[in-house]
Design a protein around this motif. Sequence first.
Motif, PDB file in Angstrom:
ATOM      1  N   UNK A 129       1.005  -1.320   0.022  1.00  0.00           N
ATOM      2  CA  UNK A 129       0.252  -0.084  -0.163  1.00  0.00           C
ATOM      3  C   UNK A 129       0.905   1.286  -0.180  1.00  0.00           C
ATOM      4  N   UNK A 130       1.964   1.327   0.681  1.00  0.00           N
ATOM      5  CA  UNK A 130       2.973   2.521   0.756  1.00  0.00           C
ATOM      6  C   UNK A 130       3.356   2.597  -0.883  1.00  0.00           C
ATOM      7  N   UNK A 131       3.948   1.680  -1.281  1.00  0.00           N
ATOM      8  CA  UNK A 131       4.369   1.662  -2.697  1.00  0.00           C
ATOM      9  C   UNK A 131       3.308   2.188  -3.615  1.00  0.00           C
ATOM     10  N   UNK A 132       1.980   1.656  -3.422  1.00  0.00           N
ATOM     11  CA  UNK A 132       1.146   1.907  -4.346  1.00  0.00           C
ATOM     12  C   UNK A 132       0.745   3.496  -4.072  1.00  0.00           C
ATOM     13  N   UNK A 133       0.663   3.814  -2.897  1.00  0.00           N
ATOM     14  CA  UNK A 133       0.434   5.404  -2.577  1.00  0.00           C
ATOM     15  C   UNK A 133       1.295   6.174  -3.373  1.00  0.00           C
ATOM     16  N   UNK A 134       2.564   6.201  -3.492  1.00  0.00           N
ATOM     17  CA  UNK A 134       3.542   6.819  -4.219  1.00  0.00           C
ATOM     18  C   UNK A 134       3.312   6.610  -5.575  1.00  0.00           C
ATOM     19  N   UNK A 135       2.983   5.449  -6.243  1.00  0.00           N
ATOM     20  CA  UNK A 135       2.705   5.499  -7.633  1.00  0.00           C
ATOM     21  C   UNK A 135       1.448   6.263  -7.955  1.00  0.00           C
ATOM     22  N   UNK A 139       0.546   9.529 -10.596  1.00  0.00           N
ATOM     23  CA  UNK A 139      -0.594   9.397 -11.349  1.00  0.00           C
ATOM     24  C   UNK A 139      -1.474  10.642 -11.131  1.00  0.00           C
ATOM     25  N   UNK A 140      -1.626  11.087 -10.136  1.00  0.00           N
ATOM     26  CA  UNK A 140      -2.548  12.051  -9.891  1.00  0.00           C
ATOM     27  C   UNK A 140      -2.044  13.443 -10.129  1.00  0.00           C
ATOM     28  N   UNK A 165      -8.994   6.877  -3.165  1.00  0.00           N
ATOM     29  CA  UNK A 165      -8.783   7.762  -2.007  1.00  0.00           C
ATOM     30  C   UNK A 165      -7.507   8.453  -2.156  1.00  0.00           C
ATOM     31  N   UNK A 166      -6.505   7.739  -2.549  1.00  0.00           N
ATOM     32  CA  UNK A 166      -5.135   8.121  -2.661  1.00  0.00           C
ATOM     33  C   UNK A 166      -4.945   9.253  -3.653  1.00  0.00           C
ATOM     34  N   UNK A 167      -5.736   8.801  -4.855  1.00  0.00           N
ATOM     35  CA  UNK A 167      -5.598   9.899  -5.849  1.00  0.00           C
ATOM     36  C   UNK A 167      -6.536  11.318  -5.441  1.00  0.00           C
ATOM     37  N   UNK A 168      -7.807  11.217  -4.839  1.00  0.00           N
ATOM     38  CA  UNK A 168      -8.542  12.414  -4.483  1.00  0.00           C
ATOM     39  C   UNK A 168      -7.674  13.316  -3.767  1.00  0.00           C
ATOM     40  N   UNK A 169      -6.890  12.498  -2.253  1.00  0.00           N
ATOM     41  CA  UNK A 169      -6.025  13.306  -1.557  1.00  0.00           C
ATOM     42  C   UNK A 169      -5.205  14.238  -2.054  1.00  0.00           C
ATOM     43  N   UNK A 170      -4.379  13.405  -3.003  1.00  0.00           N
ATOM     44  CA  UNK A 170      -3.558  14.294  -3.719  1.00  0.00           C
ATOM     45  C   UNK A 170      -4.006  15.546  -4.622  1.00  0.00           C
ATOM     46  N   UNK A 171      -5.020  15.084  -5.276  1.00  0.00           N
ATOM     47  CA  UNK A 171      -5.783  16.172  -6.167  1.00  0.00           C
ATOM     48  C   UNK A 171      -6.453  17.369  -5.242  1.00  0.00           C
ATOM     49  N   UNK A 172      -6.899  16.857  -4.200  1.00  0.00           N
ATOM     50  CA  UNK A 172      -7.574  17.948  -3.561  1.00  0.00           C
ATOM     51  C   UNK A 172      -6.664  18.886  -2.705  1.00  0.00           C
ATOM     52  N   UNK A 173      -5.406  18.563  -2.600  1.00  0.00           N
ATOM     53  CA  UNK A 173      -4.300  19.281  -1.947  1.00  0.00           C
ATOM     54  C   UNK A 173      -3.962  20.104  -2.967  1.00  0.00           C
TER      55      UNK A 173
END
Length: 196
Positions: A129-135, A139-140, A165-173
Amino acid sequence: MTDTSTPRADQSLDEEGTEPTAVNGEPEETDEESGTREKKAVGESELFRQSEIAADYVEGLLDILDYDGDIDELVSGGRPVVEVVGGRLQNLVGQRGATLEALQELARLAVFRQTGTPSRLLLDVGGYRATRRKELAAVAKNAVEKVKEHGEPVHLEPMSAFERKCVHDVVNAMSGVESESEGVEPNRRIIVRPAD
């Protein structure tokens, strides 16, 4: 034999939103004159208990599969977490985390069976999950750059609730862009577009 009944399948527990937690871990009370109580917040000790139940379940699965792995149970971000580390665990992750998602649901069911309460348990195997969050952050950011450069919405590939959720978090920031999910599982995807 394991009971696989589930409380409700109409809501993903990985989507945005968290359950409230009392500051001191004790149930919060409302106006005593009315004799009513707010919905009990899940305390830190209850969350840790959920992670212990799930860890025991996962340990049993590892024994059946004859896999070796160290299991850590903890509470992070207001939710129970179980992390499994060790060699030869890639089969527990599966293609794009599909097996991991299924194991997480089974662990959540094990928690529900013992506590009677749905769990927001997060299961991780081999740091996937940590690795996938970075990927997904990359992407985001790439999608945001395309939106800002061309002014057109960008449709991303279908993703799991965790990935969205990971992508939304990055985009919302980031300023000037917004994101929303559309579609139906398993083909639910994110659209990143210029903010109104």
